[in-house]
Design a protein around this motif. Structure first.
Motif, PDB file in Angstrom:
ATOM      1  N   GLN A 185       0.600  20.209  -1.591  1.00 54.19           N
ATOM      2  CA  GLN A 185       0.318  19.082  -0.689  1.00 54.19           C
ATOM      3  C   GLN A 185       0.126  17.801  -1.502  1.00 54.19           C
ATOM      4  O   GLN A 185      -0.817  17.698  -2.289  1.00 54.19           O
ATOM      5  CB  GLN A 185      -0.917  19.416   0.168  1.00 54.19           C
ATOM      6  N   CYS A 186       1.037  16.836  -1.266  1.00 58.88           N
ATOM      7  CA  CYS A 186       1.095  15.648  -2.135  1.00 58.88           C
ATOM      8  C   CYS A 186       0.022  14.619  -1.810  1.00 58.88           C
ATOM      9  O   CYS A 186      -0.329  13.796  -2.649  1.00 58.88           O
ATOM     10  CB  CYS A 186       2.484  15.019  -2.049  1.00 58.88           C
ATOM     11  N   GLY A 187      -0.460  14.624  -0.563  1.00 54.85           N
ATOM     12  CA  GLY A 187      -1.496  13.660  -0.177  1.00 54.85           C
ATOM     13  C   GLY A 187      -0.954  12.280   0.156  1.00 54.85           C
ATOM     14  O   GLY A 187      -1.718  11.400   0.568  1.00 54.85           O
ATOM     15  N   ALA A 188       0.357  12.064   0.016  1.00 54.43           N
ATOM     16  CA  ALA A 188       0.879  10.700   0.181  1.00 54.43           C
ATOM     17  C   ALA A 188       2.038  10.577   1.161  1.00 54.43           C
ATOM     18  O   ALA A 188       2.393   9.478   1.560  1.00 54.43           O
ATOM     19  CB  ALA A 188       1.331  10.170  -1.186  1.00 54.43           C
ATOM     20  N   CYS A 189       2.638  11.682   1.597  1.00 58.06           N
ATOM     21  CA  CYS A 189       3.806  11.581   2.488  1.00 58.06           C
ATOM     22  C   CYS A 189       3.341  11.338   3.932  1.00 58.06           C
ATOM     23  O   CYS A 189       2.144  11.314   4.221  1.00 58.06           O
ATOM     24  CB  CYS A 189       4.650  12.859   2.405  1.00 58.06           C
ATOM     25  N   TYR A 190       4.299  11.185   4.827  1.00 60.90           N
ATOM     26  CA  TYR A 190       3.998  10.921   6.246  1.00 60.90           C
ATOM     27  C   TYR A 190       3.043  11.978   6.806  1.00 60.90           C
ATOM     28  O   TYR A 190       2.045  11.664   7.455  1.00 60.90           O
ATOM     29  CB  TYR A 190       5.305  10.915   7.040  1.00 60.90           C
ATOM     30  N   TYR A 191       3.346  13.261   6.536  1.00 58.21           N
ATOM     31  CA  TYR A 191       2.544  14.352   7.112  1.00 58.21           C
ATOM     32  C   TYR A 191       1.152  14.409   6.487  1.00 58.21           C
ATOM     33  O   TYR A 191       0.152  14.570   7.195  1.00 58.21           O
ATOM     34  CB  TYR A 191       3.276  15.694   6.951  1.00 58.21           C
ATOM     35  N   CYS A 192       1.099  14.297   5.166  1.00 56.62           N
ATOM     36  CA  CYS A 192      -0.214  14.327   4.517  1.00 56.62           C
ATOM     37  C   CYS A 192      -1.081  13.184   5.038  1.00 56.62           C
ATOM     38  O   CYS A 192      -2.269  13.352   5.288  1.00 56.62           O
ATOM     39  CB  CYS A 192      -0.063  14.248   3.000  1.00 56.62           C
ATOM     40  N   GLU A 193      -0.464  12.022   5.240  1.00 59.62           N
ATOM     41  CA  GLU A 193      -1.232  10.877   5.733  1.00 59.62           C
ATOM     42  C   GLU A 193      -1.633  11.036   7.197  1.00 59.62           C
ATOM     43  O   GLU A 193      -2.520  10.350   7.682  1.00 59.62           O
ATOM     44  CB  GLU A 193      -0.448   9.576   5.521  1.00 59.62           C
ATOM     45  N   LEU A 226       2.297  20.558   6.456  1.00 60.33           N
ATOM     46  CA  LEU A 226       3.710  20.246   6.686  1.00 60.33           C
ATOM     47  C   LEU A 226       4.235  19.270   5.631  1.00 60.33           C
ATOM     48  O   LEU A 226       5.320  18.699   5.790  1.00 60.33           O
ATOM     49  CB  LEU A 226       3.892  19.629   8.088  1.00 60.33           C
ATOM     50  N   CYS A 227       3.494  19.070   4.550  1.00 61.29           N
ATOM     51  CA  CYS A 227       3.854  18.119   3.480  1.00 61.29           C
ATOM     52  C   CYS A 227       5.361  18.161   3.200  1.00 61.29           C
ATOM     53  O   CYS A 227       5.947  19.234   3.024  1.00 61.29           O
ATOM     54  CB  CYS A 227       3.080  18.466   2.202  1.00 61.29           C
ATOM     55  N   GLU A 228       5.976  16.983   3.153  1.00 57.40           N
ATOM     56  CA  GLU A 228       7.436  16.920   2.975  1.00 57.40           C
ATOM     57  C   GLU A 228       7.884  17.595   1.685  1.00 57.40           C
ATOM     58  O   GLU A 228       8.730  18.478   1.688  1.00 57.40           O
ATOM     59  CB  GLU A 228       7.907  15.459   2.974  1.00 57.40           C
ATOM     60  N   ALA A 229       7.294  17.176   0.586  1.00 54.39           N
ATOM     61  CA  ALA A 229       7.694  17.733  -0.710  1.00 54.39           C
ATOM     62  C   ALA A 229       7.318  19.208  -0.786  1.00 54.39           C
ATOM     63  O   ALA A 229       8.097  20.056  -1.238  1.00 54.39           O
ATOM     64  CB  ALA A 229       7.003  16.957  -1.828  1.00 54.39           C
TER      65      ALA A 229
HETATM   66 ZN    ZN Z   1       2.700  15.390   1.396  1.00 54.33          ZN
END
Ligand code: ZN
Ligand code: APR
Ligand code: ZN
Length: 368
Positions: free
Chosen positions: A89-97, A103-106
């Protein structure tokens, strides 16, 4: 050379082999695995229900110790104990935000790819690459994973407990606490009381459910369910139709929330049928990708205002929820040791997969 349990073909037992694990690339870490749970999703790969590129190192419920950092990893250190997240979970993509880190994109792309964030794996055998399940591959003494797929835990927490948090607990507890809208005093039904279902039960109790109806075909599983907080036990093979039984136990109204934690079309339909008008059916179990449902939209959804909700990875933000769950374990509010029915060695993983259906086993945990 580290050992790993590799799936070579659908339907064949896992092979224990020596592997090479290349150095972590930028944004990756190497971990020495401490423990890995054996989850039904691993079995689902072996029997072809969950498709992934083979050969593959299975296992996605693990925890270990960091032994090497790739370039640019500055939030973790060598020696840290970490839980592996099977959706990085990147914490920065559309889903994380949007608070949907599961559902994190990356992370989702990586998780489905058989590799890491760049969709390649660091594991190989005699120069031939081997995929890893869900950006993790925890059935291995060593693994390289994305740093955003690792969550640091306090070293006082046993890695066996940390491993269980990594899939079964996040998925089950999260389904009850994050995905479902359980209110104090609610009646919930949980169909399927394996490693994940037991965590739905303890999550539902934590969320304030008063009546927790456990449904399973195996009496041993129901007895364990009771220890985790189930108040009523239904075995459809001896007590008759599960839907009728749940209706009877809920004053003819149905459950406020019904969870399906097996992954079968028939039991998903049952979950919707045993949900009260205006209630929620939450799908946690992973069905084969060609499963279809028969739903009457007028009666089952519109007039009855029922909701049917998918629940991936317990709707968890792992960077928030892993420390929260570890804290609940430390304060005695989360049963983890009780989930661990057997501690085994990597060599015994095929037996553990075979034993999955038996009444006594909630979770087998490989200890490295
Ligand atoms: Zn993410
Ligand atoms: N009716 C009632 N109970 C059933 C039925 C049925 N028709 N079929 C199976 N069960 C019970 C089994 O007895 C077992 O206790 O469902 C439970 C499934 O538990 P596990 O095999 O331990 O599976 P678990 O690891 O909990 O995973 C459950 O969640 O994450 C997903 O892929 C995973 O789809 C799987 C599900
Ligand atoms: Zn799992």
């Amino acid at each position: 050379m580290p050992k790993a349990a590799v799936a070579n073909a659908v339907g064949s037992p896992l092979e224990i082999v020596d592997i090479d694990v290349a150095d972590p690339k930028a944004g990756e870490i190497r971990i020495q695995m401490g423990a890995s749970g054996v989850c039904h999703s691993d079995l689902s790969v072996v029997n072809g229900v969950l498709p992934i590129a083979l050969p593959a190192i299975l296992g996605h419920e693990g925890a270990g110790t960091i032994t090497q950092l790739g370039e640019g990893v500055d939030n973790l250190s060598i020696g840290d104990h970490v839980v592996v997240s099977w959706v990085p979970q990147c914490g920065a993509c559309y889903y994380c935000e949007h608070d949907q880190g599961e559902l994190c994109e990356a992370g989702s792309m990586a998780s489905m790819s058989g590799g890491l964030l760049d969709m390649t794996s660091r594991a190989s055998r005699d120069g031939v690459p081997i995929s890893v399940m869900a950006a993790s591959g925890t059935f291995a003494e060593e693994a390289v994973i994305p740093a955003i797929g690792a969550v640091k835990i306090d070293p006082s927490i046993p890695l066996t407990a940390g491993a269980l948090i990594g899939c079964g607990v996040l998925t089950g507890f999260g389904a009850a606490v994050n995905t479902a809208s359980i209110r104090k005093g609610d009646t919930v039904a949980v169909i399927g009381c394996g490693g994940v279902g037991l965590n739905v039960i303890q999550g539902a109790k934590h969320a304030g459910a008063e009546r927790i109806i456990a449904v399973d075909m195996v009496d041993g599983k129901l007895q364990t369910a009771q220890k985790f907080g189930a108040t009523d036990l239904v075995n459809p093979s001896t007590d008759g139709d599960a839907v009728a039984k749940v209706m009877e136990l809920s004053g003819g109204r149905g459950a406020d929330v019904a969870f399906e934690v097996i992954g079968l079309g028939a039991t998903i339909e049952q979950a919707l049928q045993m949900t009260r008008r205006g209630g929620q059916a939450v799908i946690v179990g992973v069905p084969s990708f060609d499963t279809m449902l028969t739903i009457n939209p007028a009666m089952d959804l519109l007039v009855s205002e029922k909701q049917i909700r998918g629940c991936w990875y317990g709707g968890s933000n792992v960077h928030r929820d892993v420390p929260m769950l570890a804290g609940l374990y430390q304060s005695g509010e989360l049963m983890l040791d009780e989930l661990m029915s057997a501690q085994i060695s990597l060599d015994q993983v095929n037996e553990a997969l075979d034993n999955m259906g038996s009444g006594e086993i909630a979770r087998s945990v490989i200890v490295y």
